[in-house]
Design an enzyme around this catalytic site. Structure first.
Site, PDB file in Angstrom:
ATOM      1  N   SER A 165       0.813  -1.219   0.000  1.00  0.00           N
ATOM      2  CA  SER A 165       0.000   0.000   0.000  1.00  0.00           C
ATOM      3  C   SER A 165       0.846   1.269   0.000  1.00  0.00           C
ATOM      4  O   SER A 165       0.445   2.276  -0.592  1.00  0.00           O
ATOM      5  CB  SER A 165      -0.954  -0.001   1.193  1.00  0.00           C
ATOM      6  N   HIS A 175       1.241   4.859   4.349  1.00  0.00           N
ATOM      7  CA  HIS A 175       0.458   5.483   3.287  1.00  0.00           C
ATOM      8  C   HIS A 175       0.923   6.920   3.033  1.00  0.00           C
ATOM      9  O   HIS A 175       1.142   7.314   1.891  1.00  0.00           O
ATOM     10  CB  HIS A 175      -1.021   5.480   3.651  1.00  0.00           C
TER      11      HIS A 175
END
Length: 228
Positions: free
Chosen positions: A127, A178
């Site tokens: 991610s 992230h």
């Protein structure tokens, strides 16, 4: 610095996106055959991000963790995002720039997570690198706002912001990875440039600064410190 008037669709295919998808799926199957992808001991054996081990002399985990996924849902969500973002980003930036930005974003996401997240939590997943691709597209949007609106638009911005917001509310999501990936993806896109953009002194400087900060961050993440 010279900027073209229109973006260049450098290639019609996205081979590295497909290769990365195949690697992630292959590694997932290997984890399942080795005892289960949700088994923390299996994840640690194959290179999960775990701050105590990184600081004990295993900094390679900062990179290998981005190819591991815990469970079929985790793999499916990241594979879907990589397929969609990767196909667009690789076509716009070219395979070489795409791969460099992807790996750098994943590494930087792991670095930020290791420095700021709970050091006792195991981290895996692509991610951070995928958010890095979103950062690349934001750079494209800054350069070509009208074309960005056609390709992605405000829905894309909303989805990225929504995912970040969800990350702040869920203890199971590593939002530090992230954020680190998103910011570093934008920075990497600027440093590498889009096809047709000349490499001037400012871009050369940006590349040196980006590489230096990444190396300093990796050294800081791997520096032996006691658990807090």
């Amino acid at each position: 610095m010279h900027y073209p008037d229109r973006p260049v669709l450098l290639q019609r295919t996205a081979p590295f996106t497909n290769i990365l998808l195949a690697i992630n799926i292959g590694v997932y199957l290997l984890l399942e055959l080795s005892g289960g992808s949700s088994n923390p001991w299996v994840l640690l054996r194959y290179g999960a991000k775990f701050a105590p081990l990184i600081r004990a002399g295993e900094p390679w985990r900062l990179l290998t963790s981005m190819f591991l996924h815990s469970g079929l849902l985790h793999l499916s969500m990241n594979s879907f995002s990589l397929h969609n973002l990767g196909n667009v980003t690789e076509r716009l930036f070219g395979s070489k720039r795409f791969l460099l930005a992807y790996l750098a974003s994943g590494l930087c996401g792991s670095i930020v997570s290791t420095l700021l997240a709970d050091p006792r939590v195991i981290g895996v997943g692509a991610s951070g690198a995928i958010f890095g691709l979103a950062g690349c597209l934001f750079y494209f949007g800054l350069r070509f706002p009208r074309h960005f609106a056609l390709i992605a638009g405000m829905r894309f911005v909303f989805i990225v912001l929504l995912n970040l917001a969800i990350g702040f509310t869920s203890p199971l999501i590593d939002n530090y990875a992230h954020l680190g990936g998103l910011i570093s993806g934008f920075a990497a896109a600027y440093a590498l440039g889009l096809p047709g953009e000349r490499t001037g002194e400012s871009r050369q400087l940006a590349r040196r600064v980006f590489l230096s900060l990444m190396l300093i961050g990796a050294a800081a993440a791997a520096w032996p410190v006691p658990l807090r």
